[in-house]
Write a protein that holds these residues in place. Structure first.
Motif, PDB file in Angstrom:
ATOM      1  N   PHE A 124      36.318  99.631  45.629  1.00 46.38           N
ATOM      2  CA  PHE A 124      36.998  98.721  46.551  1.00 46.38           C
ATOM      3  C   PHE A 124      38.226  99.397  47.160  1.00 46.38           C
ATOM      4  CE2 PHE A 124      40.218  95.605  47.563  1.00 46.38           C
ATOM      5  CZ  PHE A 124      39.520  94.601  48.229  1.00 46.38           C
ATOM      6  N   GLN A 125      39.045 100.000  46.310  1.00 51.95           N
ATOM      7  CA  GLN A 125      40.282 100.602  46.800  1.00 51.95           C
ATOM      8  C   GLN A 125      39.988 101.830  47.662  1.00 51.95           C
ATOM      9  OE1 GLN A 125      43.264 101.019  43.757  1.00 51.95           O
ATOM     10  NE2 GLN A 125      44.654 102.186  45.064  1.00 51.95           N
ATOM     11  N   TYR A 126      38.926 102.571  47.322  1.00 47.15           N
ATOM     12  CA  TYR A 126      38.541 103.731  48.135  1.00 47.15           C
ATOM     13  C   TYR A 126      38.225 103.295  49.572  1.00 47.15           C
ATOM     14  CZ  TYR A 126      35.358 107.074  50.292  1.00 47.15           C
ATOM     15  OH  TYR A 126      34.745 107.908  51.187  1.00 47.15           O
ATOM     16  N   GLN A 127      37.411 102.259  49.699  1.00 48.15           N
ATOM     17  CA  GLN A 127      37.050 101.804  51.044  1.00 48.15           C
ATOM     18  C   GLN A 127      38.284 101.313  51.795  1.00 48.15           C
ATOM     19  OE1 GLN A 127      34.257 102.388  52.352  1.00 48.15           O
ATOM     20  NE2 GLN A 127      32.529 102.082  50.971  1.00 48.15           N
ATOM     21  N   TYR A 128      39.149 100.598  51.115  1.00 45.29           N
ATOM     22  CA  TYR A 128      40.369 100.067  51.732  1.00 45.29           C
ATOM     23  C   TYR A 128      41.251 101.203  52.247  1.00 45.29           C
ATOM     24  CZ  TYR A 128      44.596  97.276  52.351  1.00 45.29           C
ATOM     25  OH  TYR A 128      45.701  96.668  52.875  1.00 45.29           O
ATOM     26  N   GLN A 129      41.390 102.252  51.449  1.00 42.26           N
ATOM     27  CA  GLN A 129      42.311 103.344  51.778  1.00 42.26           C
ATOM     28  C   GLN A 129      41.701 104.383  52.713  1.00 42.26           C
ATOM     29  OE1 GLN A 129      44.997 102.807  47.707  1.00 42.26           O
ATOM     30  NE2 GLN A 129      43.910 104.730  47.991  1.00 42.26           N
ATOM     31  N   THR A 130      40.437 104.230  53.046  1.00 40.87           N
ATOM     32  CA  THR A 130      39.820 105.136  54.016  1.00 40.87           C
ATOM     33  C   THR A 130      39.475 104.410  55.317  1.00 40.87           C
ATOM     34  OG1 THR A 130      37.643 104.777  52.964  1.00 40.87           O
ATOM     35  CG2 THR A 130      38.908 106.725  52.277  1.00 40.87           C
ATOM     36  N   PHE A 204      20.813  95.585  53.198  1.00 44.18           N
ATOM     37  CA  PHE A 204      21.746  96.518  53.825  1.00 44.18           C
ATOM     38  C   PHE A 204      21.870  96.242  55.327  1.00 44.18           C
ATOM     39  CE2 PHE A 204      21.950  98.674  49.915  1.00 44.18           C
ATOM     40  CZ  PHE A 204      22.901  99.689  49.968  1.00 44.18           C
ATOM     41  N   GLU A 205      20.748  95.947  55.978  1.00 43.18           N
ATOM     42  CA  GLU A 205      20.788  95.647  57.411  1.00 43.18           C
ATOM     43  C   GLU A 205      21.717  94.469  57.699  1.00 43.18           C
ATOM     44  OE1 GLU A 205      16.810  94.944  58.660  1.00 43.18           O
ATOM     45  OE2 GLU A 205      16.154  97.023  58.331  1.00 43.18           O
ATOM     46  N   GLN A 206      21.703  93.487  56.806  1.00 45.63           N
ATOM     47  CA  GLN A 206      22.476  92.266  57.032  1.00 45.63           C
ATOM     48  C   GLN A 206      23.918  92.368  56.530  1.00 45.63           C
ATOM     49  OE1 GLN A 206      20.290  89.015  55.248  1.00 45.63           O
ATOM     50  NE2 GLN A 206      18.370  89.644  56.192  1.00 45.63           N
ATOM     51  N   HIS A 207      24.137  93.122  55.448  1.00 46.06           N
ATOM     52  CA  HIS A 207      25.435  93.023  54.774  1.00 46.06           C
ATOM     53  C   HIS A 207      26.141  94.348  54.483  1.00 46.06           C
ATOM     54  CE1 HIS A 207      25.020  88.718  54.093  1.00 46.06           C
ATOM     55  NE2 HIS A 207      23.773  88.926  53.696  1.00 46.06           N
ATOM     56  N   CYS A 212      31.229  97.411  49.898  1.00 47.37           N
ATOM     57  CA  CYS A 212      31.898  98.660  49.526  1.00 47.37           C
ATOM     58  C   CYS A 212      31.057  99.492  48.570  1.00 47.37           C
ATOM     59  CB  CYS A 212      33.275  98.393  48.933  1.00 47.37           C
ATOM     60  SG  CYS A 212      33.311  97.334  47.500  1.00 47.37           S
ATOM     61  N   GLY A 213      30.219  98.847  47.744  1.00 48.89           N
ATOM     62  CA  GLY A 213      29.408  99.606  46.807  1.00 48.89           C
ATOM     63  C   GLY A 213      28.269  98.783  46.237  1.00 48.89           C
ATOM     64  N   HIS A 245      27.373 104.106  54.565  1.00 54.12           N
ATOM     65  CA  HIS A 245      28.691 104.341  53.982  1.00 54.12           C
ATOM     66  C   HIS A 245      29.011 103.305  52.881  1.00 54.12           C
ATOM     67  CE1 HIS A 245      32.537 106.354  53.814  1.00 54.12           C
ATOM     68  NE2 HIS A 245      33.184 105.209  53.889  1.00 54.12           N
ATOM     69  N   VAL A 246      28.047 103.142  51.988  1.00 56.55           N
ATOM     70  CA  VAL A 246      28.203 102.281  50.813  1.00 56.55           C
ATOM     71  C   VAL A 246      28.175 103.182  49.580  1.00 56.55           C
ATOM     72  CG1 VAL A 246      27.094 100.491  49.412  1.00 56.55           C
ATOM     73  CG2 VAL A 246      27.166 100.270  51.903  1.00 56.55           C
ATOM     74  N   LEU A 247      29.143 103.012  48.694  1.00 52.71           N
ATOM     75  CA  LEU A 247      29.180 103.856  47.501  1.00 52.71           C
ATOM     76  C   LEU A 247      28.092 103.443  46.515  1.00 52.71           C
ATOM     77  CD1 LEU A 247      32.998 104.256  46.713  1.00 52.71           C
ATOM     78  CD2 LEU A 247      31.502 105.758  48.021  1.00 52.71           C
TER      79      LEU A 247
END
Length: 445
Positions: A124-130, A204-207, A212-213, A245-247
């Motif tokens: 979560f924090q990785y996505q926020y900070q990038t 994935f197509e929808q959401h 974030c992961g 771009h999903v972890l």
């Protein structure tokens, strides 16, 4: 008052309905050796569930014992913030040699659920900070299990553990998981192309834009009844995560360190996750320890001056405990020097063969699936229709009770009985365990 009476007076056992203990009192284990447990009366029990899947190299392994004893006189514990010690450094160095490629940064905690919580917060924090503040949700597979803390329960899909707590849980996206025994596509895990992956693609197509992961148990959904799915599913998921771009978070707490026949389940698919959670077999079942390992790319998103507020403010008192690190180092040395995985592969084929020979023709055994030394015996009321037994019959529990009487620890997952023994189990021990298992099943069915 004897020990059992004192136990019932004071102890609330995990994952138990304590009223059951009125009928089946706790067994006081006095000592153990290898795959054997011995109670206070001297009766032996074969521990084919590795004491909740964590005992990797047998109980009271003399080499692990020696390492812990040596460490005990040097350093038992020290705060792991701004202080460090040799066993932790050496352990990271050793693990980096066997982990999937690219996993190089180690964050220590003390149990599997904590490692999962760490991974979720990290993602979560990785996505926020990038620059991806819109990515706030997680995906998981249906029938998944990742631990008992609130975050870990949120990314699980088993009502047995989570239903009562749903008002407390995060809003997570649940992808329909593979079910190879009851495949709706008419395929089997050995010859399919993971047609069921269409569920992940649609999700994935929808959401994916808000995700974030995604966290998975690679190849083996343990608490769901040791449900096994093919490596091609992981290959497709790795590519899908990269596209959106999903972890990808791999929960290898139960599957790591040779349980599936390779060092890690991800190795079967030749893929590397962005984050991996390891525990259980990490210390051979000796000490509570877990590690969340990630890539330099993820790590670098947190690397800045302190006043920028990007630090990962996550900690555990027993992070990097020296005793646990020494136990884990001993495990790695034994695995490497004694070629444990190679030897276990031979025993794995033998165990599966013996179970199939003894039980596959039984009218209530639907499937005996396996990966590595793990074997799952799925009990059904009707073999042709694959109809499950009514849960009220507690069929697995009835067999569990008989198995205890016969000297076998065969803790069920609903109507699924499973073998997940230490990697060092011998053929003679396998033969005896199978004999006790068959006897227990035949006494009930």
């Amino acid at each position: 008052m004897n020990l059992v009476e004192k136990d019932l007076k004071y102890i609330w056992h995990p994952c138990s309905q304590m009223k059951d203990y009125e009928e089946l009192a706790p067994i006081v284990i006095d000592h153990a050796k290898g795959v054997m447990l011995y109670d206070e009366n001297g009766k032996d029990y074969i521990d084919v569930v590795s004491s909740w899947w964590c005992n990797l190299l047998g109980h009271c392994n003399p080499k692990i014992n020696a390492e812990i004893k040596d460490q005990l006189d040097k350093l038992e514990h020290v705060i792991f913030a701004n202080l460090t010690h040799e066993p932790a450094i050496r352990l990271c160095e050793e693990l980096s040699k066997v982990l999937p490629a690219g996993l190089e940064k180690f964050n220590f905690s003390d149990n599997g659920s904590a490692a999962v919580e760490c991974a979720l917060k990290m993602a979560f924090q990785y996505q926020y900070q990038t620059g991806h503040q819109e990515k706030k949700r997680f995906m998981c597979l249906s029938e998944g299990y990742h631990g008992e803390t609130i975050g870990a329960l949120s990314v699980g899909s088993m009502d047995l553990y989570a239903k009562i707590y749903k008002p407390m849980l995060m809003d997570v996206l649940h992808v329909e998981a593979p079910d190879c025994y009851r495949c709706p596509y008419g395929k089997c895990r050995d010859n399919c192309d993971a047609e069921c992956f269409e569920h992940a693609e649609k999700m994935f197509e929808q959401h994916a834009h808000e995700t974030c992961g995604i966290i998975i148990e690679p190849l083996l959904q343990g608490s769901a009844g040791m449900r096994i799915y093919p490596p091609v599913y992981l290959k497709k998921l790795r590519a899908l995560c990269d596209s959106y771009h999903v972890l990808l978070i791999a929960d290898e707490i139960a599957t790591g360190f040779g349980r599936t026949g390779k060092m890690f389940a991800c190795d079967h698919a030749g893929i590397s996750p962005d984050i991996i959670c390891i525990s259980k077999g990490l210390t051979g079942g000796y000490m509570p320890m877990a590690i969340t390992v990630t890539t330099n790319e993820v790590y670098n998103a947190f690397y800045a001056d302190y006043n920028e507020g990007k630090a990962f403010m996550h900690s555990h008192t027993y992070s990097g405990n020296p005793l646990g690190c020494r136990a884990a180092l001993a495990v790695q040395k034994i695995l490497r020097e004694e070629q444990i995985l190679e030897k276990a592969a031979v025993q794995a084929e033998y165990l599966h063969e013996q179970l199939c020979n003894a039980l596959l023709d039984h009218p209530n055994v639907g499937e005996i699936r396996h990966i590595g030394l793990i074997n799952a015996i799925e009990l059904v009321s009707d073999k042709k229709t694959k109809t499950e037994f009514d849960s009220s019959l507690r069929m697995g529990y009835q067999i569990y009770k008989k198995a205890l009487a016969n000297g076998l620890i065969l803790r069920p997952l609903g109507n699924v009985l499973y073998f997940n023994p230490p990697l060092v189990i011998s053929k003679e021990e396998i033969d005896e365990a199978v004999r006790r298992c068959v006897a227990s099943i035949n006494e009930v069915l």
